[in-house]
Design a protein around this motif. Structure first.
Motif, PDB file in Angstrom:
ATOM      1  N   GLU A  82       0.831  -1.211   0.000  1.00 36.48           N
ATOM      2  CA  GLU A  82       0.000   0.000   0.000  1.00 36.48           C
ATOM      3  C   GLU A  82       0.861   1.255   0.000  1.00 36.48           C
ATOM      4  N   MET A  83       1.905   1.265   0.820  1.00 33.40           N
ATOM      5  CA  MET A  83       2.785   2.426   0.889  1.00 33.40           C
ATOM      6  C   MET A  83       3.517   2.621  -0.439  1.00 33.40           C
ATOM      7  N   MET A  84       4.015   1.555  -1.037  1.00 28.64           N
ATOM      8  CA  MET A  84       4.768   1.685  -2.285  1.00 28.64           C
ATOM      9  C   MET A  84       3.850   2.107  -3.443  1.00 28.64           C
ATOM     10  N   GLU A  85       2.611   1.678  -3.429  1.00 26.39           N
ATOM     11  CA  GLU A  85       1.669   2.167  -4.448  1.00 26.39           C
ATOM     12  C   GLU A  85       1.483   3.678  -4.291  1.00 26.39           C
ATOM     13  N   PHE A  86       1.341   4.121  -3.068  1.00 25.48           N
ATOM     14  CA  PHE A  86       1.202   5.549  -2.790  1.00 25.48           C
ATOM     15  C   PHE A  86       2.462   6.302  -3.221  1.00 25.48           C
ATOM     16  N   VAL A  87       3.631   5.802  -2.839  1.00 24.75           N
ATOM     17  CA  VAL A  87       4.903   6.444  -3.201  1.00 24.75           C
ATOM     18  C   VAL A  87       5.055   6.504  -4.716  1.00 24.75           C
ATOM     19  N   ASN A  88       4.742   5.421  -5.397  1.00 28.69           N
ATOM     20  CA  ASN A  88       4.860   5.406  -6.864  1.00 28.69           C
ATOM     21  C   ASN A  88       3.892   6.390  -7.518  1.00 28.69           C
ATOM     22  N   ASN A  89       2.699   6.536  -6.964  1.00 28.42           N
ATOM     23  CA  ASN A  89       1.758   7.541  -7.484  1.00 28.42           C
ATOM     24  C   ASN A  89       2.303   8.951  -7.278  1.00 28.42           C
ATOM     25  N   ILE A  90       2.873   9.203  -6.108  1.00 31.27           N
ATOM     26  CA  ILE A  90       3.478  10.517  -5.830  1.00 31.27           C
ATOM     27  C   ILE A  90       4.634  10.766  -6.797  1.00 31.27           C
ATOM     28  N   LEU A  91       5.493   9.775  -6.979  1.00 32.41           N
ATOM     29  CA  LEU A  91       6.634   9.937  -7.888  1.00 32.41           C
ATOM     30  C   LEU A  91       6.173  10.194  -9.321  1.00 32.41           C
ATOM     31  N   SER A  92       5.122   9.515  -9.757  1.00 31.56           N
ATOM     32  CA  SER A  92       4.585   9.749 -11.109  1.00 31.56           C
ATOM     33  C   SER A  92       4.047  11.163 -11.248  1.00 31.56           C
ATOM     34  N   TYR A  94       4.921  13.750  -9.405  1.00 30.05           N
ATOM     35  CA  TYR A  94       6.066  14.657  -9.310  1.00 30.05           C
ATOM     36  C   TYR A  94       6.792  14.727 -10.663  1.00 30.05           C
ATOM     37  N   GLU A  95       6.927  13.591 -11.325  1.00 29.94           N
ATOM     38  CA  GLU A  95       7.553  13.576 -12.648  1.00 29.94           C
ATOM     39  C   GLU A  95       6.752  14.442 -13.619  1.00 29.94           C
ATOM     40  N   GLU A  96       5.429  14.302 -13.612  1.00 25.76           N
ATOM     41  CA  GLU A  96       4.580  15.118 -14.493  1.00 25.76           C
ATOM     42  C   GLU A  96       4.778  16.608 -14.239  1.00 25.76           C
ATOM     43  N   ILE A  97       4.784  16.971 -12.953  1.00 30.13           N
ATOM     44  CA  ILE A  97       4.954  18.379 -12.583  1.00 30.13           C
ATOM     45  C   ILE A  97       6.307  18.896 -13.065  1.00 30.13           C
ATOM     46  N   CYS A  98       7.350  18.130 -12.807  1.00 28.86           N
ATOM     47  CA  CYS A  98       8.706  18.563 -13.185  1.00 28.86           C
ATOM     48  C   CYS A  98       8.876  18.615 -14.698  1.00 28.86           C
ATOM     49  N   LYS A  99       8.368  17.627 -15.396  1.00 29.78           N
ATOM     50  CA  LYS A  99       8.531  17.579 -16.857  1.00 29.78           C
ATOM     51  C   LYS A  99       7.790  18.736 -17.538  1.00 29.78           C
ATOM     52  N   ALA A 100       6.753  19.245 -16.904  1.00 32.47           N
ATOM     53  CA  ALA A 100       6.010  20.379 -17.456  1.00 32.47           C
ATOM     54  C   ALA A 100       6.635  21.717 -17.058  1.00 32.47           C
ATOM     55  N   PHE A 103      13.753  23.753 -17.145  1.00 35.62           N
ATOM     56  CA  PHE A 103      14.841  22.784 -17.301  1.00 35.62           C
ATOM     57  C   PHE A 103      15.362  22.341 -15.934  1.00 35.62           C
ATOM     58  N   GLU A 104      15.473  23.289 -14.986  1.00 39.36           N
ATOM     59  CA  GLU A 104      15.959  22.965 -13.647  1.00 39.36           C
ATOM     60  C   GLU A 104      15.011  22.008 -12.931  1.00 39.36           C
ATOM     61  N   GLU A 105      13.712  22.212 -13.087  1.00 37.59           N
ATOM     62  CA  GLU A 105      12.732  21.306 -12.471  1.00 37.59           C
ATOM     63  C   GLU A 105      12.812  19.918 -13.104  1.00 37.59           C
ATOM     64  N   GLN A 106      12.993  19.862 -14.398  1.00 43.82           N
ATOM     65  CA  GLN A 106      13.151  18.573 -15.078  1.00 43.82           C
ATOM     66  C   GLN A 106      14.410  17.856 -14.585  1.00 43.82           C
ATOM     67  N   ARG A 107      15.491  18.621 -14.447  1.00 42.18           N
ATOM     68  CA  ARG A 107      16.743  18.043 -13.954  1.00 42.18           C
ATOM     69  C   ARG A 107      16.555  17.533 -12.526  1.00 42.18           C
ATOM     70  N   ARG A 108      15.800  18.274 -11.727  1.00 42.45           N
ATOM     71  CA  ARG A 108      15.568  17.891 -10.332  1.00 42.45           C
ATOM     72  C   ARG A 108      14.937  16.498 -10.249  1.00 42.45           C
ATOM     73  N   ARG A 143      18.220  17.978  -2.625  1.00 38.88           N
ATOM     74  CA  ARG A 143      17.584  18.470  -1.390  1.00 38.88           C
ATOM     75  C   ARG A 143      16.223  19.103  -1.683  1.00 38.88           C
ATOM     76  N   LYS A 144      16.146  19.903  -2.737  1.00 36.34           N
ATOM     77  CA  LYS A 144      14.882  20.561  -3.096  1.00 36.34           C
ATOM     78  C   LYS A 144      13.836  19.519  -3.506  1.00 36.34           C
ATOM     79  N   ALA A 145      14.253  18.529  -4.305  1.00 42.34           N
ATOM     80  CA  ALA A 145      13.322  17.477  -4.732  1.00 42.34           C
ATOM     81  C   ALA A 145      12.819  16.677  -3.534  1.00 42.34           C
ATOM     82  N   ILE A 146      13.702  16.359  -2.609  1.00 41.66           N
ATOM     83  CA  ILE A 146      13.289  15.608  -1.418  1.00 41.66           C
ATOM     84  C   ILE A 146      12.304  16.435  -0.598  1.00 41.66           C
ATOM     85  N   ASP A 147      12.560  17.736  -0.453  1.00 39.31           N
ATOM     86  CA  ASP A 147      11.617  18.609   0.256  1.00 39.31           C
ATOM     87  C   ASP A 147      10.258  18.617  -0.449  1.00 39.31           C
ATOM     88  N   GLU A 148      10.271  18.744  -1.761  1.00 41.96           N
ATOM     89  CA  GLU A 148       9.008  18.784  -2.515  1.00 41.96           C
ATOM     90  C   GLU A 148       8.265  17.451  -2.425  1.00 41.96           C
TER      91      GLU A 148
END
Length: 175
Positions: A82-92, A94-100, A103-108, A143-148
């Motif tokens: 359950e936790m890993m499903e939640f984490v994977n959803n958050i990571l997905s 976060y990837e969408e947010i950064c990719k949109a 360049f610095e956010e994408q790199r993050r 550090r910024k990505a971990i905070d976000e």
């Protein structure tokens, strides 16, 4: 009635309060429940934990000590899944947010992905060479990505943890 305290007594009381405050804030937040960096560091192990075959337990016979232990392990696995499903959803997300974003956010996002999430992880130095930036930039991105990610996973409690940690860092005495 006034109580007279010597300067050394006042210093001892203040030192005790500061020490207790540091211990409380670290044990309550950063080191225990909401440690996103630790979660990321162990990401592949947690994913692997879900991919190990477990023996079956049959409900039609009384449980032995061994079977009770298996039930406990199955409970751990369910909570981990359950936790890993939640984490994977958050990571997905976060990837969408950064990719949109910039360049610095994408790199993050890429820094987090390449440091923690993939097989054949890269080092900070390799990432710095790849992106042609200083290693400190990679550390800042991390550090910024971990905070976000902490905010996305734990909401307002993550912000409270960050403010406590930063307040304590400001009040550190140099060694």
């Amino acid at each position: 009635m006034a109580i007279e305290l010597s300067d050394s007594s006042i210093r001892k009381i203040v030192d005790g309060l500061i020490t207790r405050g540091k211990k409380f804030s670290k044990s309550e937040s950063e080191l225990e429940l909401r440690n996103t960096k630790s979660l990321l560091s162990h990401y592949q192990l947690l994913e692997s934990h879900l991919n190990v075959d477990m023996p079956e337990v049959h409900d039609d016979v009384p449980l032995s000590q061994y079977e009770r232990s298996l039930y406990s392990l199955l409970g751990y696995r369910v909570r981990s899944k359950e936790m890993m499903e939640f984490v994977n959803n958050i990571l997905s997300r976060y990837e969408e947010i950064c990719k949109a974003g910039t360049f610095e956010e994408q790199r993050r996002y890429d820094v987090i992905k390449k440091l923690y999430l993939i097989d054949g992880k890269l080092t900070r130095l390799q990432l710095a060479d790849f992106y042609q930036v200083d290693e400190k930039t990679i550390r800042r991105d991390e550090r910024k990505a971990i905070d976000e990610l902490s905010i996305m996973m734990f909401g307002i409690d993550a912000l409270n943890d960050m403010s406590k940690t930063r307040r304590m860092d400001v009040h550190k005495t140099p060694n």
